[in-house]
Design a protein around this motif. Structure first.
Motif, PDB file in Angstrom:
ATOM      1  N   THR B 135       0.836  -1.204  -0.051  1.00 32.76           N
ATOM      2  CA  THR B 135       0.005   0.020  -0.075  1.00 32.76           C
ATOM      3  C   THR B 135       0.749   1.247  -0.013  1.00 32.76           C
ATOM      4  O   THR B 135       1.807   1.371   0.939  1.00 32.76           O
ATOM      5  N   GLY B 139      -2.681   5.206   0.372  1.00 38.89           N
ATOM      6  CA  GLY B 139      -3.496   4.246   0.499  1.00 38.89           C
ATOM      7  C   GLY B 139      -3.941   3.319  -0.453  1.00 38.89           C
ATOM      8  O   GLY B 139      -4.955   2.207  -0.286  1.00 38.89           O
ATOM      9  N   ARG B 140      -3.325   3.684  -1.699  1.00 38.29           N
ATOM     10  CA  ARG B 140      -3.704   2.419  -2.878  1.00 38.29           C
ATOM     11  C   ARG B 140      -2.741   1.465  -2.847  1.00 38.29           C
ATOM     12  O   ARG B 140      -1.776   1.373  -2.624  1.00 38.29           O
ATOM     13  N   GLU B 141      -3.354   0.459  -3.316  1.00 43.17           N
ATOM     14  CA  GLU B 141      -2.659  -1.020  -3.602  1.00 43.17           C
ATOM     15  C   GLU B 141      -1.941  -0.999  -4.800  1.00 43.17           C
ATOM     16  O   GLU B 141      -2.466  -0.768  -5.739  1.00 43.17           O
TER      17      GLU B 141
END
Lengths: 209, 188
Positions: B135, B139-141
């Motif tokens: 991440t 907060g993005r994977e």
């Protein structure tokens, strides 16, 4: 928030020096560092590579290439590798018998894999280096192979150059970023350039042995 | 002084990031991977174990991967994924340029059945068929390619191929399904 021009200049100088250093000292050793106690005696698969049409399936040319003074044995004083064309029956890692297999009894190098090297080594000798006791090479017969004794169709990889590169791994070398060096991670079809080592390769092997 | 430290830090990171080791592979595109993989999964590595094969020829390592999302294909909730190389009793066999696994990491894997062992999978395309998922600060994977310089990846003419770039996991999932659909495969 005015920048200090002296610091800016100094930072640029450091970056240039680092970049230049990376260019001149580009070779990389396998990590962790590992070496043989004495020059390995490779067995070159006496079946040869069936797609090589040089009358010998490339076995003698491969043996000659990996032991040539244009390759690792010409890097400095002394011998780095010995090799004979012989049976590779009983192929296994860890048996103290380095083998160059023109096939792949492990089933490890399939599909898009051209050739793969495995090194077997014990934990540190105590001085930060590890002791290689075996390094075997397997080859994918599904790809087009040729040799310098076989007119190139334009799509073949020369077995000699690829194997001198793989033997470099077996001796403890990783890839370099110096284009044209044997340990550069690229090989063009119908180009046997990697069979001849360059200054960067020489420096690498002489660092290890 | 801090600025100097940061400049030196970046320099040291660059030096430390140099490649280490190698085998030679022909490049396989993500489109081709999606076409040929028996399954594509996102999952967590529960455990990793290395051992000598029954034939005693080589050390292999198996990872138990708990499947969290089957992007493509059907399969069990935990897959056994095998790679070559590993350490047993202080002896290491390194399979240069092959995938490696660590307990606890999150992966996206293009899988194919192991030709020699039932109920075991391998990573299709070696390191090109494997992404580590993490991440980012927003907060993005993100799926990070794991091709290191242990793998010499070349095209069919022998030219080196630029490594894949990190990609948002959702985007990668979408791309895989699209590629599979284009190849006429059923999509989950």
């Amino acid at each position: 928030m005015k920048r200090n021009p002296i610091l800016r200049h100094a930072a640029l100088t450091v970056a240039v020096i680092l970049s230049a250093a990376a260019g001149t000292q580009a070779y990389v050793l396998l990590s962790p560092r590992r070496t043989w106690d004495s020059p390995p005696n490779y067995r070159v698969d006496n079946r040869g590579q069936s797609s090589v049409a040089d009358g010998d399936f490339g076995r003698t040319r491969t043996r000659n290439a990996i032991t040539s003074s244009s390759a690792w044995n010409g890097a400095g004083t002394g011998t780095r590798i010995n090799a004979t064309v012989a049976s590779i029956s009983g192929f296994r890692l860890g048996d103290n018998i380095p083998m160059l297999n023109f096939r792949d009894p492990l089933g490890a190098c399939t599909g898009n894999c051209l050739a793969a090297t495995f090194t077997g080594f014990f934990s540190s000798r105590g001085n930060g280096t590890n002791r290689i006791n075996d390094a075997d090479i397997v080859t994918n017969t599904a790809h087009n192979w040729g040799s310098t004794g076989d007119p190139c169709s334009g799509q073949e990889f020369f077995i000699e150059g690829v194997m001198v590169h793989e033997i470099g791994h077996g001796l403890g070398l990783a890839h370099t970023n110096v284009s044209g060096a044997t340990m550069f991670p690229s090989v063009s079809a119908c180009n046997n350039g990697p069979a001849t080592i360059e200054a960067d390769d020489r420096a690498a092997i002489n660092d290890l042995y | 002084m801090r600025r100097w430290q940061s400049v030196l830090g970046v320099g040291l990171l660059l030096v430390a990031a140099v490649p280490a080791s190698g085998s030679t592979f022909i490049h396989i595109s993500r489109g081709e991977l999606a076409k040929r993989a028996s399954a594509v999964v996102v999952g967590n590595v529960l455990s990793v174990e290395s051992f000598w094969t029954r034939s005693g020829q080589v050390i292999v390592t198996e990872a138990m991967v708990e499947v969290e999302d089957a992007v493509l294909g059907e399969g069990p909730s935990v897959v056994r994924v095998r790679t070559f190389g590993g350490t047993v009793n202080g002896y290491t066999v390194e399979a240069h340029g092959f995938p490696t696994f660590s307990q606890g990491e999150r992966l996206l894997l293009f899988l194919e059945p192991d030709a020699k062992v039932a109920d075991v999978s391998r990573v299709l395309g070696y390191q090109e068929g494997m992404y580590r998922v993490a991440t980012d600060k927003a907060g993005r994977e993100i799926a990070y390619p794991v091709v290191d310089d242990g793998a010499a990846v070349i095209d069919v003419t022998g030219k080196p191929v630029a490594p894949a770039r990190p990609i948002a996991l959702d985007e990668l999932r979408h791309e895989i399904r699209e590629n599979a659909r284009l190849a006429g495969r059923p999509v989950n």
